[in-house]
Design a protein around this motif. Structure first.
Motif, PDB file in Angstrom:
ATOM      1  N   GLU A   1      -7.280  28.493  71.178  1.00  9.16           N
ATOM      2  CA  GLU A   1      -7.009  29.119  72.472  1.00  9.16           C
ATOM      3  C   GLU A   1      -5.893  30.139  72.280  1.00  9.16           C
ATOM      4  OE1 GLU A   1      -7.603  29.510  76.725  1.00  9.16           O
ATOM      5  OE2 GLU A   1      -8.755  28.666  75.062  1.00  9.16           O
ATOM      6  N   ALA A   2      -6.091  31.348  72.809  1.00 10.08           N
ATOM      7  CA  ALA A   2      -5.108  32.415  72.646  1.00 10.08           C
ATOM      8  C   ALA A   2      -4.630  32.924  73.996  1.00 10.08           C
ATOM      9  CB  ALA A   2      -5.707  33.563  71.838  1.00 10.08           C
ATOM     10  N   ASP A   3      -3.388  33.360  74.031  1.00  6.42           N
ATOM     11  CA  ASP A   3      -2.793  33.952  75.228  1.00  6.42           C
ATOM     12  C   ASP A   3      -1.822  35.035  74.778  1.00  6.42           C
ATOM     13  OD1 ASP A   3      -2.085  34.414  77.860  1.00  6.42           O
ATOM     14  OD2 ASP A   3      -0.581  32.832  77.902  1.00  6.42           O
ATOM     15  N   ASP A   4      -1.890  36.199  75.423  1.00  3.57           N
ATOM     16  CA  ASP A   4      -1.013  37.314  75.042  1.00  3.57           C
ATOM     17  C   ASP A   4      -1.139  37.653  73.564  1.00  3.57           C
ATOM     18  OD1 ASP A   4      -0.025  37.588  77.624  1.00  3.57           O
ATOM     19  OD2 ASP A   4       1.601  36.157  77.283  1.00  3.57           O
ATOM     20  N   ASP A   5      -2.377  37.646  73.078  1.00  2.98           N
ATOM     21  CA  ASP A   5      -2.693  38.038  71.703  1.00  2.98           C
ATOM     22  C   ASP A   5      -2.110  37.107  70.642  1.00  2.98           C
ATOM     23  OD1 ASP A   5      -4.189  40.166  72.590  1.00  2.98           O
ATOM     24  OD2 ASP A   5      -2.531  41.591  72.497  1.00  2.98           O
ATOM     25  N   ARG A   6      -1.744  35.899  71.046  1.00  2.00           N
ATOM     26  CA  ARG A   6      -1.263  34.924  70.075  1.00  2.00           C
ATOM     27  C   ARG A   6      -1.939  33.577  70.338  1.00  2.00           C
ATOM     28  NH1 ARG A   6       5.113  35.653  68.485  1.00  2.00           N
ATOM     29  NH2 ARG A   6       4.967  37.819  67.787  1.00  2.00           N
ATOM     30  N   ILE A   7      -2.168  32.859  69.275  1.00  2.00           N
ATOM     31  CA  ILE A   7      -2.837  31.566  69.391  1.00  2.00           C
ATOM     32  C   ILE A   7      -1.836  30.522  69.890  1.00  2.00           C
ATOM     33  CG2 ILE A   7      -3.942  29.711  68.070  1.00  2.00           C
ATOM     34  CD1 ILE A   7      -5.011  31.962  66.200  1.00  2.00           C
ATOM     35  N   THR A   8      -2.201  29.850  70.961  1.00  2.00           N
ATOM     36  CA  THR A   8      -1.315  28.849  71.554  1.00  2.00           C
ATOM     37  C   THR A   8      -1.708  27.420  71.188  1.00  2.00           C
ATOM     38  OG1 THR A   8      -2.641  28.829  73.578  1.00  2.00           O
ATOM     39  CG2 THR A   8      -0.755  30.347  73.507  1.00  2.00           C
ATOM     40  N   HIS A   9      -2.995  27.196  70.982  1.00  4.74           N
ATOM     41  CA  HIS A   9      -3.469  25.849  70.680  1.00  4.74           C
ATOM     42  C   HIS A   9      -4.542  25.884  69.594  1.00  4.74           C
ATOM     43  CE1 HIS A   9      -1.740  25.138  74.699  1.00  4.74           C
ATOM     44  NE2 HIS A   9      -1.578  23.892  74.301  1.00  4.74           N
ATOM     45  N   ILE A  10      -4.490  24.908  68.718  1.00  4.34           N
ATOM     46  CA  ILE A  10      -5.537  24.684  67.727  1.00  4.34           C
ATOM     47  C   ILE A  10      -5.930  23.216  67.816  1.00  4.34           C
ATOM     48  CG2 ILE A  10      -6.172  24.683  65.289  1.00  4.34           C
ATOM     49  CD1 ILE A  10      -3.978  26.771  64.816  1.00  4.34           C
ATOM     50  N   TRP A  11      -7.216  22.969  68.035  1.00  5.88           N
ATOM     51  CA  TRP A  11      -7.726  21.599  68.038  1.00  5.88           C
ATOM     52  C   TRP A  11      -8.652  21.456  66.842  1.00  5.88           C
ATOM     53  CZ3 TRP A  11      -7.763  24.505  72.676  1.00  5.88           C
ATOM     54  CH2 TRP A  11      -6.818  24.093  73.628  1.00  5.88           C
ATOM     55  N   ALA A  12      -8.229  20.681  65.858  1.00  7.25           N
ATOM     56  CA  ALA A  12      -8.990  20.532  64.616  1.00  7.25           C
ATOM     57  C   ALA A  12      -9.712  19.196  64.615  1.00  7.25           C
ATOM     58  CB  ALA A  12      -8.060  20.637  63.413  1.00  7.25           C
ATOM     59  N   MET A  13     -11.032  19.250  64.592  1.00  2.00           N
ATOM     60  CA  MET A  13     -11.833  18.023  64.530  1.00  2.00           C
ATOM     61  C   MET A  13     -12.168  17.729  63.078  1.00  2.00           C
ATOM     62  SD  MET A  13     -13.172  15.460  65.830  1.00  2.00           S
ATOM     63  CE  MET A  13     -12.837  15.885  67.548  1.00  2.00           C
ATOM     64  N   ARG A  14     -11.658  16.588  62.567  1.00  3.88           N
ATOM     65  CA  ARG A  14     -11.928  16.179  61.195  1.00  3.88           C
ATOM     66  C   ARG A  14     -12.637  14.836  61.125  1.00  3.88           C
ATOM     67  NH1 ARG A  14      -7.646  15.655  57.379  1.00  3.88           N
ATOM     68  NH2 ARG A  14      -9.303  16.086  55.885  1.00  3.88           N
ATOM     69  N   ASN A  15     -12.753  14.175  62.257  1.00  2.00           N
ATOM     70  CA  ASN A  15     -13.458  12.898  62.310  1.00  2.00           C
ATOM     71  C   ASN A  15     -14.938  13.132  62.015  1.00  2.00           C
ATOM     72  OD1 ASN A  15     -14.751  10.513  63.016  1.00  2.00           O
ATOM     73  ND2 ASN A  15     -13.522  10.168  64.845  1.00  2.00           N
ATOM     74  N   PRO A  16     -15.448  12.629  60.902  1.00  2.00           N
ATOM     75  CA  PRO A  16     -16.852  12.910  60.544  1.00  2.00           C
ATOM     76  C   PRO A  16     -17.849  12.391  61.565  1.00  2.00           C
ATOM     77  CG  PRO A  16     -15.915  11.206  59.121  1.00  2.00           C
ATOM     78  CD  PRO A  16     -14.773  11.797  59.884  1.00  2.00           C
ATOM     79  N   GLU A  17     -17.473  11.347  62.308  1.00  2.00           N
ATOM     80  CA  GLU A  17     -18.386  10.827  63.324  1.00  2.00           C
ATOM     81  C   GLU A  17     -18.561  11.813  64.483  1.00  2.00           C
ATOM     82  OE1 GLU A  17     -16.974   6.995  64.509  1.00  2.00           O
ATOM     83  OE2 GLU A  17     -17.636   6.029  62.640  1.00  2.00           O
ATOM     84  N   LYS A  18     -17.587  12.689  64.683  1.00  2.00           N
ATOM     85  CA  LYS A  18     -17.673  13.685  65.733  1.00  2.00           C
ATOM     86  C   LYS A  18     -18.170  15.031  65.214  1.00  2.00           C
ATOM     87  CE  LYS A  18     -14.014  11.831  68.728  1.00  2.00           C
ATOM     88  NZ  LYS A  18     -12.759  12.174  69.449  1.00  2.00           N
ATOM     89  N   LEU A  19     -18.556  15.060  63.941  1.00  2.00           N
ATOM     90  CA  LEU A  19     -19.074  16.292  63.340  1.00  2.00           C
ATOM     91  C   LEU A  19     -20.558  16.180  62.991  1.00  2.00           C
ATOM     92  CD1 LEU A  19     -16.159  17.215  60.893  1.00  2.00           C
ATOM     93  CD2 LEU A  19     -16.700  18.310  63.069  1.00  2.00           C
ATOM     94  N   ARG A  20     -21.191  15.100  63.422  1.00  2.00           N
ATOM     95  CA  ARG A  20     -22.564  14.856  62.975  1.00  2.00           C
ATOM     96  C   ARG A  20     -23.534  15.934  63.428  1.00  2.00           C
ATOM     97  NH1 ARG A  20     -25.967  12.027  66.569  1.00  2.00           N
ATOM     98  NH2 ARG A  20     -25.010  11.555  68.587  1.00  2.00           N
ATOM     99  N   HIS A  21     -23.306  16.531  64.605  1.00  2.00           N
ATOM    100  CA  HIS A  21     -24.198  17.592  65.063  1.00  2.00           C
ATOM    101  C   HIS A  21     -23.963  18.883  64.294  1.00  2.00           C
ATOM    102  CE1 HIS A  21     -25.886  15.279  68.303  1.00  2.00           C
ATOM    103  NE2 HIS A  21     -24.698  14.993  68.785  1.00  2.00           N
ATOM    104  N   TRP A  22     -22.769  19.056  63.761  1.00  2.00           N
ATOM    105  CA  TRP A  22     -22.477  20.241  62.953  1.00  2.00           C
ATOM    106  C   TRP A  22     -23.002  20.087  61.522  1.00  2.00           C
ATOM    107  CZ3 TRP A  22     -19.746  24.532  64.804  1.00  2.00           C
ATOM    108  CH2 TRP A  22     -19.206  24.388  66.084  1.00  2.00           C
ATOM    109  N   ARG A  23     -23.056  18.832  61.064  1.00  3.27           N
ATOM    110  CA  ARG A  23     -23.406  18.590  59.671  1.00  3.27           C
ATOM    111  C   ARG A  23     -24.874  18.224  59.487  1.00  3.27           C
ATOM    112  NH1 ARG A  23     -18.553  14.896  57.326  1.00  3.27           N
ATOM    113  NH2 ARG A  23     -19.662  15.375  55.407  1.00  3.27           N
ATOM    114  N   ALA A  24     -25.667  18.320  60.535  1.00  2.34           N
ATOM    115  CA  ALA A  24     -27.078  17.948  60.456  1.00  2.34           C
ATOM    116  C   ALA A  24     -27.784  18.749  59.355  1.00  2.34           C
ATOM    117  CB  ALA A  24     -27.763  18.185  61.796  1.00  2.34           C
ATOM    118  N   GLY A  25     -28.414  18.024  58.450  1.00  2.00           N
ATOM    119  CA  GLY A  25     -29.202  18.671  57.412  1.00  2.00           C
ATOM    120  C   GLY A  25     -28.408  19.096  56.191  1.00  2.00           C
TER     121      GLY A  25
END
Length: 315
Positions: free
Chosen positions: A288-312
């Protein structure tokens, strides 16, 4: 709520399989926004269908609007889950972040033949599924969240919401108003995706170059980075606060694991990053960015929550 759809039009009595399954996408959209988890949303919708088919044919025929009935049941299940979420989070290892969903075009480009439909084909990617929005929703009470999402996003009348939440229509209206105010106060001004894409690209290039100064300049001084590992991977990507701390942490990670591939991808409808190692997605980052700078980064590393990204990937 058994006779009227949320848009106010009457549905024809046709509880056939095709008609009922045609409601699935709307139910998934509803449950995901209420719970912040594709996996939980799928389970909720499955349970709603189980309860429908547990009824006798005569009981089913007595329901004028099967779709509205399913939505009501799914919403009540979500409300119960939200009520127990705090207790469940106490046993969750580390920070909890809503489950990210990929953009339809990004996922289908690598979708293997014969794979099941991905969440982007079921979830409408709009401002009500951005990571920033879902994170703000986490601060609401279950009743506020349900009242707000059902009314402001899905346009259910308060009379129907009252039946789900167990409050009066006036009380549900107040809950939605309170939620709306809290969301408005917490959210940054909306930034066009095209502008955020430029910021994310500059951020990726600076990270790849291990340029600490450039990263600091792209980060808000009070930026916050939150990592969700679920306790299932190394806790190296811990939560960090402040531009300098985040920049040095990212560069240290890049130096320790130089073979990471950093890719620009759409995450919950907004420009973000996908991190791969040996061709396998190990992290998805919503920004998430505001005033041309990033204010928040949410990093998902839990493999159980990445299953739709890792399909195949590992087939």
């Amino acid at each position: 709520m058994t006779s009227r759809s949320p848009q106010g039009h009457e549905e024809q009595l046709d509880p056939s399989l095709d008609t009922l399954m045609g409601e699935r996408r709307r139910l998934i959209n509803l449950a995901y926004r209420l719970l912040g988890s594709v996996t939980d949303a799928e389970d909720v919708v499955q349970e709603a269908y189980v309860r429908w088919y547990a009824m006798t044919p005569s009981q089913q025929r007595a329901i004028n609007s099967p779709g509205s009935w399913l939505a009501k049941v799914a919403s009540r299940i979500c409300l119960d889950l939200l009520g127990s979420a705090r207790a469940r989070r106490e046993t969750y290892v580390g920070e909890w972040v809503p489950e990210p969903v990929p953009d339809r075009t990004e996922w289908t480009a690598v979708r293997p033949a014969g794979a099941e439909p991905d969440p982007a084909e079921r979830i409408t990617l709009d401002e009500s599924v951005t990571m920033a929005f879902l994170v703000v929703l986490e601060s609401l009470t279950p009743a506020e969240r349900v009242s707000f999402i059902l009314h402001d996003v899905f346009r259910y009348p308060f009379n129907d919401i009252a039946d789900i939440v167990g409050r009066t229509p006036a009380a549900c209206r107040q809950l939605a108003t309170s939620a709306r105010r809290r969301i408005r106060d917490a959210q940054a001004p909306h930034r066009p995706s095209s502008r955020q894409a430029v910021i994310v690209r500059d951020f990726r290039l600076a990270w790849e170059a291990k340029d600490v100064d450039a990263l600091i300049n792209l980060l808000d001084p009070g930026a916050l980075s939150v990592a969700d590992t679920g306790g299932l991977v190394e806790a190296g990507a811990r939560s960090m606060e402040g531009a300098a701390a985040i920049a040095h942490g990212l560069v240290a990670l890049r130096s320790r694991i130089p073979d990471l591939a950093i890719l620009e991808r759409m995450v919950n409808g907004r420009p973000g990053l996908v991190i791969q190692r040996d061709g396998v997605i190990v992290s998805v980052m919503a920004l998430e960015a505001d005033d041309d700078r990033i204010t928040h980064i949410w990093a998902m590393r839990n493999p159980e929550k990445l299953r739709h990204w890792r399909a195949g990937e590992e087939d």
